[in-house]
Design a protein around this motif. Structure first.
Motif, PDB file in Angstrom:
ATOM      1  N   SER A 145     -17.249  20.324  25.796  1.00 20.15           N
ATOM      2  CA  SER A 145     -16.116  20.611  26.688  1.00 20.15           C
ATOM      3  C   SER A 145     -15.906  22.115  26.868  1.00 20.15           C
ATOM      4  O   SER A 145     -15.712  22.593  27.984  1.00 20.15           O
ATOM      5  CB  SER A 145     -14.829  20.031  26.113  1.00 20.15           C
ATOM      6  OG  SER A 145     -14.983  18.704  25.764  1.00 20.15           O
ATOM      7  N   GLU A 186     -10.596  18.556  34.457  1.00 17.69           N
ATOM      8  CA  GLU A 186     -11.345  17.535  35.204  1.00 17.69           C
ATOM      9  C   GLU A 186     -10.763  16.171  34.880  1.00 17.69           C
ATOM     10  O   GLU A 186     -10.240  15.960  33.780  1.00 17.69           O
ATOM     11  CB  GLU A 186     -12.823  17.529  34.764  1.00 17.69           C
ATOM     12  CG  GLU A 186     -13.592  18.785  35.094  1.00 17.69           C
ATOM     13  CD  GLU A 186     -13.763  19.003  36.585  1.00 17.69           C
ATOM     14  OE1 GLU A 186     -13.750  18.005  37.340  1.00 17.69           O
ATOM     15  OE2 GLU A 186     -13.882  20.173  36.996  1.00 17.69           O
ATOM     16  N   HIS A 192     -10.603  12.435  33.519  1.00 18.53           N
ATOM     17  CA  HIS A 192     -11.288  11.816  32.368  1.00 18.53           C
ATOM     18  C   HIS A 192     -11.832  10.467  32.795  1.00 18.53           C
ATOM     19  O   HIS A 192     -11.208   9.436  32.561  1.00 18.53           O
ATOM     20  CB  HIS A 192     -10.300  11.618  31.210  1.00 18.53           C
ATOM     21  CG  HIS A 192      -9.739  12.900  30.689  1.00 18.53           C
ATOM     22  ND1 HIS A 192     -10.030  13.398  29.446  1.00 18.53           N
ATOM     23  CD2 HIS A 192      -8.925  13.805  31.259  1.00 18.53           C
ATOM     24  CE1 HIS A 192      -9.414  14.550  29.273  1.00 18.53           C
ATOM     25  NE2 HIS A 192      -8.730  14.810  30.359  1.00 18.53           N
ATOM     26  N   TRP A 193     -12.998  10.451  33.408  1.00 18.50           N
ATOM     27  CA  TRP A 193     -13.555   9.175  33.881  1.00 18.50           C
ATOM     28  C   TRP A 193     -14.106   8.348  32.738  1.00 18.50           C
ATOM     29  O   TRP A 193     -14.169   7.140  32.798  1.00 18.50           O
ATOM     30  CB  TRP A 193     -14.647   9.408  34.930  1.00 18.50           C
ATOM     31  CG  TRP A 193     -14.144  10.062  36.166  1.00 18.50           C
ATOM     32  CD1 TRP A 193     -14.623  11.195  36.745  1.00 18.50           C
ATOM     33  CD2 TRP A 193     -13.048   9.645  36.997  1.00 18.50           C
ATOM     34  NE1 TRP A 193     -13.902  11.520  37.867  1.00 18.50           N
ATOM     35  CE2 TRP A 193     -12.930  10.576  38.045  1.00 18.50           C
ATOM     36  CE3 TRP A 193     -12.144   8.586  36.950  1.00 18.50           C
ATOM     37  CZ2 TRP A 193     -11.961  10.479  39.038  1.00 18.50           C
ATOM     38  CZ3 TRP A 193     -11.179   8.489  37.940  1.00 18.50           C
ATOM     39  CH2 TRP A 193     -11.092   9.426  38.963  1.00 18.50           C
ATOM     40  N   HIS A 194     -14.541   9.054  31.698  1.00 22.77           N
ATOM     41  CA  HIS A 194     -15.111   8.330  30.554  1.00 22.77           C
ATOM     42  C   HIS A 194     -13.971   7.981  29.597  1.00 22.77           C
ATOM     43  O   HIS A 194     -13.373   8.861  28.986  1.00 22.77           O
ATOM     44  CB  HIS A 194     -16.155   9.219  29.868  1.00 22.77           C
ATOM     45  CG  HIS A 194     -16.669   8.632  28.597  1.00 22.77           C
ATOM     46  ND1 HIS A 194     -17.441   7.504  28.574  1.00 22.77           N
ATOM     47  CD2 HIS A 194     -16.504   8.997  27.310  1.00 22.77           C
ATOM     48  CE1 HIS A 194     -17.739   7.207  27.333  1.00 22.77           C
ATOM     49  NE2 HIS A 194     -17.178   8.096  26.530  1.00 22.77           N
ATOM     50  N   ASP A 207     -12.583   7.006  26.309  1.00 24.90           N
ATOM     51  CA  ASP A 207     -13.035   6.979  24.916  1.00 24.90           C
ATOM     52  C   ASP A 207     -11.965   6.315  24.065  1.00 24.90           C
ATOM     53  O   ASP A 207     -10.922   6.909  23.775  1.00 24.90           O
ATOM     54  CB  ASP A 207     -13.306   8.412  24.447  1.00 24.90           C
ATOM     55  CG  ASP A 207     -14.018   8.416  23.106  1.00 24.90           C
ATOM     56  OD1 ASP A 207     -13.686   7.568  22.260  1.00 24.90           O
ATOM     57  OD2 ASP A 207     -14.904   9.262  22.923  1.00 24.90           O
ATOM     58  N   ILE A 253      -1.283  13.386  30.669  1.00 24.95           N
ATOM     59  CA  ILE A 253      -2.674  13.317  31.135  1.00 24.95           C
ATOM     60  C   ILE A 253      -2.926  11.958  31.791  1.00 24.95           C
ATOM     61  O   ILE A 253      -3.538  11.868  32.864  1.00 24.95           O
ATOM     62  CB  ILE A 253      -3.656  13.563  29.964  1.00 24.95           C
ATOM     63  CG1 ILE A 253      -3.502  15.006  29.461  1.00 24.95           C
ATOM     64  CG2 ILE A 253      -5.101  13.294  30.396  1.00 24.95           C
ATOM     65  CD1 ILE A 253      -4.264  15.324  28.193  1.00 24.95           C
ATOM     66  N   MET A 267      -3.794  10.975  35.956  1.00 34.18           N
ATOM     67  CA  MET A 267      -4.928  10.098  36.301  1.00 34.18           C
ATOM     68  C   MET A 267      -4.449   8.857  37.072  1.00 34.18           C
ATOM     69  O   MET A 267      -5.268   8.015  37.445  1.00 34.18           O
ATOM     70  CB  MET A 267      -5.628   9.619  35.023  1.00 34.18           C
ATOM     71  CG  MET A 267      -6.366  10.686  34.256  1.00 34.18           C
ATOM     72  SD  MET A 267      -7.865  11.258  35.083  1.00 34.18           S
ATOM     73  CE  MET A 267      -8.849   9.780  35.209  1.00 34.18           C
ATOM     74  N   ILE A 288      -6.099  18.456  38.155  1.00 32.03           N
ATOM     75  CA  ILE A 288      -6.720  17.175  37.773  1.00 32.03           C
ATOM     76  C   ILE A 288      -6.234  16.086  38.735  1.00 32.03           C
ATOM     77  O   ILE A 288      -7.015  15.285  39.244  1.00 32.03           O
ATOM     78  CB  ILE A 288      -6.384  16.805  36.306  1.00 32.03           C
ATOM     79  CG1 ILE A 288      -6.902  17.884  35.348  1.00 32.03           C
ATOM     80  CG2 ILE A 288      -6.988  15.442  35.950  1.00 32.03           C
ATOM     81  CD1 ILE A 288      -6.462  17.704  33.894  1.00 32.03           C
TER      82      ILE A 288
END
Ligand SMILES: NC(=O)c1ccc[n+]([C@@H]2O[C@H](COP(=O)([O-])OP(=O)(O)OC[C@H]3O[C@@H](n4cnc5c(N)ncnc54)[C@H](O)[C@@H]3O)[C@@H](O)[C@H]2O)c1
Length: 356
Positions: A14, A182, A184-186, A188, A248, A252, A301
């Motif tokens: 990152s 950016e 957070h498409w992934h 976790d 965050i 999104m 974002i």
């Protein structure tokens, strides 16, 4: 003879990706190194296009460390490679090999070069250990005593000590919580579960990854004094843990998608996470890195997520239920968060290792 190359380890992480972008944008000669794994190989082309050289190396292998240094002969090393929370709790042996042993090998290798490079070490606020905001009401400073209580803080404290004693020209940057600008498409699950365990009223000082990158770039190139610098953003980055993850999620489009957390126990100093607000005055004076207030980063974002926010908002209630069920087995009883107990239940011992 020393080259004018800056060697960036953990370059595909990152912070590393932003450091490479920052330095190549300044026209610097950069060697970006990281593990030779498919996800990194996919990203390598964009680094090369930006003008960076990419060299794969597993830093836990002494021969690869020495080969890398011999071929690069850098004027400076920005050492970011690490195994970070919560992954270091799940794999403490690997974390020790990367965070401590590999760093020691890199420091030794740097010392052995004909012209030893400047060594800029990524450390962490975690070296200061758990921070109960009811007890510690002031800001952390670079001279606040070290008091690590988990393997990660312990690893970082050990390598700080080793670097300071190395005889190299050094700078140590203790970072707060990095916010990558950016989407957070992934998703976790481990990371989200981990964040949900932290006391909602714990203090965390965030920093935009681009600003952290600027701090590392300046520390490597500007001949700054050998000091410990606290790397957090401007005062808008001093937030509470329980506000951060939901904010965050909200940018999104996943507002309300996270289950509510619990406050920390004011009477138990050890039952808090190892983050706090920092006095960044000195770091900002020397490294002049704070450019992105937190609301601006969030707006960026949000813009990048764009039209996807609407469909994502539709899955928020289901996400909340799913996360609740996933974290339930580790949750302790009572009104207060108990992060270390829950983390140990989820990933095994997070405690400080015996001194070797
Ligand atoms: N992200 C944060 O909020 C934060 C906070 C405080 C300190 N830090 C420190 O900043 C640095 C960068 O953090 P990040 O968020 O970019 O971490 P990251 O996990 O995104 O990146 C770390 C990189 O190190 C690489 N790496 C791991 N093992 C390696 C090995 N054996 N050989 C070579 N490379 C290896 C990984 O592949 C990865 O690309 C780390 O040292 C971390 O401890 C980060």
């Amino acid at each position: 003879m020393t080259s004018d190359t800056i060697l960036v380890t953990g370059a595909f992480g990152s912070v590393g990706a932003e450091v490479v972008r920052h330095l190549t944008g300044q026209g610097r000669r950069v060697t970006a190194t990281d593990l030779d794994v498919p996800s990194n190989r996919r990203k390598a082309a964009s680094f090369r296009r930006a003008g960076a050289e990419v060299r794969w190396a597993d830093l836990t292998r002494d021969d690869e460390v020495h080969g890398l240094l011999a071929r690069t002969e850098p004027m400076a090393i920005i050492h970011l490679a690490a195994v970070i929370p919560p992954f270091c709790y799940a794999r403490p042996g690997l974390a020790h090999r990367v965070n401590v042993d590999a760093t020691a090998a890199l420091i030794q290798g740097a010392r052995d070069l004909p012209s030893p490079p400047r060594f800029v070490q990524a450390s962490s606020v975690a070296v200061h250990g758990p921070r109960n905001p009811h007890r510690h009401t002031g800001l952390l400073t670079p001279t606040t005593p070290l008091n690590p209580s988990d393997v990660y803080g312990e690893h970082k404290a050990r390598v700080e000590e080793r670097l300071m004693a190395s005889g190299l020209d050094w700078a140590i940057l203790r970072i707060g919580g990095v916010i990558v600008p950016e989407p957070h498409w992934h998703f976790d699950l481990d990371l989200v579960t981990f964040q949900g365990m932290l006391p909602v009223d714990g203090r965390i000082h965030t920093v935009d990854a681009r600003d952290a990158a600027r701090a590392f770039g300046t520390a490597a190139t500007a001949g700054v004094p050998r000091e410990v610098y606290l790397i957090g953003g401007d005062p808008t980055h001093r937030v509470r843990q329980g506000d951060l993850a939901p904010a965050i999620a909200a940018v999104m489009g996943l507002g309300g998608g996270l289950p509510p957390g619990r406050p920390g126990d004011p009477g138990r100093d050890q039952a808090w996470f190892a983050t706090d607000w920092m006095d960044t005055t000195r770091a900002q004076e020397v490294l002049s890195f704070q450019r992105h207030p937190l609301p601006d980063t969030f707006r960026e974002i949000e813009t990048k997520v764009g039209w996807r926010r609407r469909p994502l908002s539709l899955i928020a209630p289901a996400l909340r239920g799913y996360l609740r069920r996933r974290s339930a087995p580790y949750e302790t009883d009572g009104p207060h968060a108990d992060p270390w107990t829950e983390m140990s239940a989820r990933w095994g011992s997070t405690a400080t290792e015996p001194v070797r």
